[in-house]
Design a protein around this motif. Structure first.
Motif, PDB file in Angstrom:
ATOM      1  N   GLU A 286       0.831  -1.210   0.000  1.00 17.38           N
ATOM      2  CA  GLU A 286       0.000   0.000   0.000  1.00 17.38           C
ATOM      3  C   GLU A 286       0.865   1.259   0.000  1.00 17.38           C
ATOM      4  O   GLU A 286       0.577   2.223  -0.716  1.00 17.38           O
ATOM      5  CB  GLU A 286      -0.923  -0.011   1.218  1.00 17.38           C
ATOM      6  CG  GLU A 286      -1.915   1.138   1.241  1.00 17.38           C
ATOM      7  CD  GLU A 286      -2.907   1.033   2.372  1.00 17.38           C
ATOM      8  OE1 GLU A 286      -3.757   1.935   2.504  1.00 17.38           O
ATOM      9  OE2 GLU A 286      -2.843   0.044   3.142  1.00 17.38           O
ATOM     10  N   PHE A 287       1.940   1.252   0.790  1.00 18.52           N
ATOM     11  CA  PHE A 287       2.832   2.413   0.860  1.00 18.52           C
ATOM     12  C   PHE A 287       3.474   2.688  -0.500  1.00 18.52           C
ATOM     13  O   PHE A 287       3.515   3.831  -0.963  1.00 18.52           O
ATOM     14  CB  PHE A 287       3.908   2.153   1.917  1.00 18.52           C
ATOM     15  CG  PHE A 287       4.981   3.205   1.984  1.00 18.52           C
ATOM     16  CD1 PHE A 287       4.685   4.517   2.311  1.00 18.52           C
ATOM     17  CD2 PHE A 287       6.306   2.880   1.721  1.00 18.52           C
ATOM     18  CE1 PHE A 287       5.676   5.484   2.377  1.00 18.52           C
ATOM     19  CE2 PHE A 287       7.302   3.836   1.782  1.00 18.52           C
ATOM     20  CZ  PHE A 287       6.989   5.145   2.114  1.00 18.52           C
ATOM     21  N   VAL A 288       3.953   1.655  -1.163  1.00 14.94           N
ATOM     22  CA  VAL A 288       4.621   1.848  -2.459  1.00 14.94           C
ATOM     23  C   VAL A 288       3.614   2.244  -3.538  1.00 14.94           C
ATOM     24  O   VAL A 288       3.908   3.081  -4.392  1.00 14.94           O
ATOM     25  CB  VAL A 288       5.397   0.572  -2.851  1.00 14.94           C
ATOM     26  CG1 VAL A 288       5.999   0.708  -4.246  1.00 14.94           C
ATOM     27  CG2 VAL A 288       6.504   0.287  -1.832  1.00 14.94           C
ATOM     28  N   GLN A 289       2.417   1.663  -3.507  1.00 12.14           N
ATOM     29  CA  GLN A 289       1.388   2.064  -4.467  1.00 12.14           C
ATOM     30  C   GLN A 289       1.015   3.527  -4.271  1.00 12.14           C
ATOM     31  O   GLN A 289       0.812   4.274  -5.241  1.00 12.14           O
ATOM     32  CB  GLN A 289       0.149   1.180  -4.308  1.00 12.14           C
ATOM     33  CG  GLN A 289      -1.025   1.546  -5.213  1.00 12.14           C
ATOM     34  CD  GLN A 289      -0.723   1.332  -6.691  1.00 12.14           C
ATOM     35  OE1 GLN A 289       0.232   0.633  -7.038  1.00 12.14           O
ATOM     36  NE2 GLN A 289      -1.517   1.928  -7.558  1.00 12.14           N
ATOM     37  N   ASP A 290       0.944   3.957  -3.024  1.00 11.60           N
ATOM     38  CA  ASP A 290       0.651   5.358  -2.734  1.00 11.60           C
ATOM     39  C   ASP A 290       1.770   6.263  -3.252  1.00 11.60           C
ATOM     40  O   ASP A 290       1.511   7.348  -3.795  1.00 11.60           O
ATOM     41  CB  ASP A 290       0.469   5.553  -1.233  1.00 11.60           C
ATOM     42  CG  ASP A 290      -0.070   6.935  -0.885  1.00 11.60           C
ATOM     43  OD1 ASP A 290      -1.121   7.306  -1.421  1.00 11.60           O
ATOM     44  OD2 ASP A 290       0.573   7.641  -0.083  1.00 11.60           O
ATOM     45  N   LEU A 291       3.013   5.810  -3.118  1.00 11.49           N
ATOM     46  CA  LEU A 291       4.141   6.571  -3.657  1.00 11.49           C
ATOM     47  C   LEU A 291       4.008   6.744  -5.170  1.00 11.49           C
ATOM     48  O   LEU A 291       4.223   7.836  -5.709  1.00 11.49           O
ATOM     49  CB  LEU A 291       5.464   5.871  -3.355  1.00 11.49           C
ATOM     50  CG  LEU A 291       6.062   6.011  -1.963  1.00 11.49           C
ATOM     51  CD1 LEU A 291       7.337   5.194  -1.869  1.00 11.49           C
ATOM     52  CD2 LEU A 291       6.349   7.467  -1.635  1.00 11.49           C
ATOM     53  N   ALA A 292       3.650   5.662  -5.846  1.00  7.63           N
ATOM     54  CA  ALA A 292       3.530   5.703  -7.305  1.00  7.63           C
ATOM     55  C   ALA A 292       2.485   6.720  -7.750  1.00  7.63           C
ATOM     56  O   ALA A 292       2.567   7.273  -8.854  1.00  7.63           O
ATOM     57  CB  ALA A 292       3.178   4.321  -7.838  1.00  7.63           C
ATOM     58  N   MET A 293       1.513   6.997  -6.882  1.00  5.99           N
ATOM     59  CA  MET A 293       0.438   7.916  -7.223  1.00  5.99           C
ATOM     60  C   MET A 293       0.733   9.357  -6.808  1.00  5.99           C
ATOM     61  O   MET A 293       0.078  10.291  -7.294  1.00  5.99           O
ATOM     62  CB  MET A 293      -0.867   7.444  -6.568  1.00  5.99           C
ATOM     63  CG  MET A 293      -1.339   6.077  -7.037  1.00  5.99           C
ATOM     64  SD  MET A 293      -2.633   5.351  -5.984  1.00  5.99           S
ATOM     65  CE  MET A 293      -3.940   6.560  -6.160  1.00  5.99           C
ATOM     66  N   THR A 294       1.701   9.555  -5.919  1.00  6.64           N
ATOM     67  CA  THR A 294       1.894  10.891  -5.350  1.00  6.64           C
ATOM     68  C   THR A 294       3.259  11.524  -5.643  1.00  6.64           C
ATOM     69  O   THR A 294       3.400  12.739  -5.490  1.00  6.64           O
ATOM     70  CB  THR A 294       1.696  10.864  -3.820  1.00  6.64           C
ATOM     71  OG1 THR A 294       2.582   9.896  -3.235  1.00  6.64           O
ATOM     72  CG2 THR A 294       0.264  10.486  -3.470  1.00  6.64           C
ATOM     73  N   LEU A 295       4.264  10.746  -6.018  1.00  2.00           N
ATOM     74  CA  LEU A 295       5.545  11.350  -6.374  1.00  2.00           C
ATOM     75  C   LEU A 295       5.357  12.289  -7.562  1.00  2.00           C
ATOM     76  O   LEU A 295       4.537  12.037  -8.447  1.00  2.00           O
ATOM     77  CB  LEU A 295       6.579  10.268  -6.714  1.00  2.00           C
ATOM     78  CG  LEU A 295       7.010   9.348  -5.568  1.00  2.00           C
ATOM     79  CD1 LEU A 295       7.998   8.294  -6.072  1.00  2.00           C
ATOM     80  CD2 LEU A 295       7.638  10.139  -4.423  1.00  2.00           C
ATOM     81  N   LEU A 296       6.139  13.361  -7.592  1.00  2.00           N
ATOM     82  CA  LEU A 296       5.957  14.406  -8.598  1.00  2.00           C
ATOM     83  C   LEU A 296       7.016  14.332  -9.697  1.00  2.00           C
ATOM     84  O   LEU A 296       8.187  14.046  -9.425  1.00  2.00           O
ATOM     85  CB  LEU A 296       6.028  15.787  -7.938  1.00  2.00           C
ATOM     86  CG  LEU A 296       4.962  16.069  -6.875  1.00  2.00           C
ATOM     87  CD1 LEU A 296       5.183  17.442  -6.267  1.00  2.00           C
ATOM     88  CD2 LEU A 296       3.569  15.959  -7.466  1.00  2.00           C
ATOM     89  N   PRO A 297       6.638  14.600 -10.947  1.00  2.00           N
ATOM     90  CA  PRO A 297       7.611  14.597 -12.045  1.00  2.00           C
ATOM     91  C   PRO A 297       8.681  15.661 -11.852  1.00  2.00           C
ATOM     92  O   PRO A 297       8.397  16.767 -11.372  1.00  2.00           O
ATOM     93  CB  PRO A 297       6.749  14.898 -13.281  1.00  2.00           C
ATOM     94  CG  PRO A 297       5.352  14.577 -12.880  1.00  2.00           C
ATOM     95  CD  PRO A 297       5.265  14.875 -11.417  1.00  2.00           C
ATOM     96  N   ALA A 298       9.898  15.324 -12.224  1.00  2.00           N
ATOM     97  CA  ALA A 298      11.010  16.268 -12.124  1.00  2.00           C
ATOM     98  C   ALA A 298      12.066  15.890 -13.141  1.00  2.00           C
ATOM     99  O   ALA A 298      12.137  14.745 -13.594  1.00  2.00           O
ATOM    100  CB  ALA A 298      11.596  16.266 -10.716  1.00  2.00           C
ATOM    101  N   LYS A 299      12.899  16.865 -13.512  1.00  2.00           N
ATOM    102  CA  LYS A 299      14.086  16.632 -14.337  1.00  2.00           C
ATOM    103  C   LYS A 299      15.293  16.826 -13.427  1.00  2.00           C
ATOM    104  O   LYS A 299      15.444  17.879 -12.794  1.00  2.00           O
ATOM    105  CB  LYS A 299      14.137  17.620 -15.498  1.00  2.00           C
ATOM    106  CG  LYS A 299      12.997  17.481 -16.517  1.00  2.00           C
ATOM    107  CD  LYS A 299      13.164  16.243 -17.360  1.00  2.00           C
ATOM    108  CE  LYS A 299      12.100  16.178 -18.459  1.00  2.00           C
ATOM    109  NZ  LYS A 299      12.287  17.219 -19.487  1.00  2.00           N
ATOM    110  N   VAL A 300      16.144  15.819 -13.362  1.00  2.00           N
ATOM    111  CA  VAL A 300      17.251  15.861 -12.411  1.00  2.00           C
ATOM    112  C   VAL A 300      18.566  15.521 -13.089  1.00  2.00           C
ATOM    113  O   VAL A 300      18.595  14.889 -14.153  1.00  2.00           O
ATOM    114  CB  VAL A 300      17.015  14.874 -11.239  1.00  2.00           C
ATOM    115  CG1 VAL A 300      15.712  15.175 -10.525  1.00  2.00           C
ATOM    116  CG2 VAL A 300      17.046  13.424 -11.715  1.00  2.00           C
TER     117      VAL A 300
END
Length: 405
Positions: A286-300
């Motif tokens: 559940e924690f990792v699925q939530d991460l997949a939905m909430t992490l934000l796009p970035a160029k690094v």
């Protein structure tokens, strides 16, 4: 630069949260309804396989507190699921609880797992697995068990001959199943006890969506309590990732897209001496699925070690940590043989490679690559199939210097 990067990232997160709050409108003040993250038999099974994998990883990590460790939970699940077909009803319930199957209520569990295994090992995913049961020669097996396993998983359990012949038989079969990538699976014969030996192996070499421009240059990797080691690194500016930070876990998280619906999550602690125990204990499907939905796009500006690793261990001693201590003493494998038998070994080996290749070039004209994500100290990573959510690989890297195939 690192602190500036984190500040920029946190500012982006705060800006996103503020925009979400301002757009709430009519919903303001109402309780948020829980979202069901896993809604199909396949995603529910993927979550179960993942949670089993996280539990197994924690058990191994607690015993190997300062070592590189790696697992492929999906191949271990496959081997133990085959074994469950030979267990009595009560024994199967215990095994299913450890495998996290007990909440699924899926009457076609084995068929669902067979379909998921075929999907995650499809051409392009970069994953190949091998899972099989080997029975001691003194056991008189029931042919119905052999047929049931072969029907569900496409591989027939095999009776052992004894000694060096078994080592060659197992090593040849695992090598064949993994495209000659997992070699020398067994170094010595199985235990002499009249039991069942479970074999699980995985090889992974996924391809990135975005390729790395530089690879192989030696750079410093910080090692706790020792001088930095020089290891080959991959590097690319303006690299697209999804990113976020977790102040409770004191780490920065990046999700890097791989081809054919696979992605890598990297958990990078803030410091070289950071204790990873809290991070390891926090991992759930559940924690990792939530991460997949909430992490934000970035160029690094992204820098990663080039990983070429091989890791093997007998996982049998860890099963007690998953609540199977009593089961191991009396597993009631009545459907395998009329003779009393136990699980004698659960040998596991993983081989993994990363390389700079990808199908797309980074956007060199982009001006947004101001963040830096430099994986130059101990970190934890996992590789996940996006469609099912299944955990394919999980590893802790404390010193990549000694990793070799």
């Amino acid at each position: 630069m690192k602190r500036f990067s984190l500040l920029l990232m946190l500012a982006a997160v705060l800006s996103f949260c503020q925009a979400q709050s301002e757009s709430g409108g009519e919903g303001e003040g109402l309780e948020e309804e829980p979202v069901e993250l896993f809604t199909t038999p396949t995603t529910k099974l993927g979550a179960a396989v993942s949670d089993f994998g996280y539990n197994l990883f924690r058990a191994l990590a607690s015993r190997e507190t300062s070592s590189n460790i790696f697992l492929s939970p999906i191949s271990v699940s496959a081997a133990l699921s085959q074994l469950s077909l030979g267990a009595s009803e009560g024994s199967q319930r215990q095994l299913f609880r450890a495998l996290r199957y007990h909440t699924l209520q899926d009457p076609q569990l084995h068929s669902t797992l067979k379909t998921m295994l075929a999907s995650v090992t499809a051409t392009g995913k970069g994953l190949s697995t091998a899972a099989r049961l080997y029975l001691a020669r003194r056991l008189r097996p029931k042919q119905d068990f052999f047929k049931a396993v072969e029907q569900q998983y496409g591989v027939r359990p095999k009776a052992l001959m004894g000694g060096a012949k078994d080592v060659k038989e197992v090593n040849d079969w695992v090598s064949q199943q993994t495209g000659r990538k997992v070699l020398q699976f067994l170094a010595k014969p199985f235990p002499r006890a009249a039991g069942v030996n479970a074999v699980s192996a995985s090889y992974f070499k996924g391809k990135w969506v975005t390729r790395f421009g530089q690879s192989g240059a030696l750079d410093n990797f910080q090692v706790e309590g020792d001088v930095p080691v020089r290891v080959p690194m991959m590097q690319q500016d303006n690299y697209p990732v999804k990113m976020g930070s977790d102040s409770d876990l004191s780490c920065v998280i990046a999700q890097i897209q791989m081809q054919d619906g696979v992605s890598m999550f990297i958990f990078l602690p803030d410091g070289v001496t950071a204790n990873m125990t809290l991070l390891e204990e926090s991992l759930t499907a559940e924690f990792v699925q939530d991460l997949a939905m909430t992490l934000l796009p970035a160029k690094v500006s992204l820098t990663l070690p080039v990983l070429r690793l091989s890791f093997s261990t007998d996982l049998l001693p860890l099963l007690g940590d998953l609540g199977l201590s009593e089961w191991m003493e009396n597993p009631e494998l009545d459907n395998i043989s009329t003779q009393r038998s136990k699980l004698s070994s659960l040998d596991h080996k993983v081989v993994m490679e990363t390389a700079p290749e990808g199908s797309q070039y980074p956007d060199v004209a982009s001006t947004h690559g101001h963040l830096t994500y430099r994986v130059d100290r101990p970190f934890l990573y996992l590789i996940r199939d996006e469609a099912s959510g299944a955990l394919l690989f999980i590893g802790r890297v404390v010193n990549p210097k000694g990793l070799t195939i």
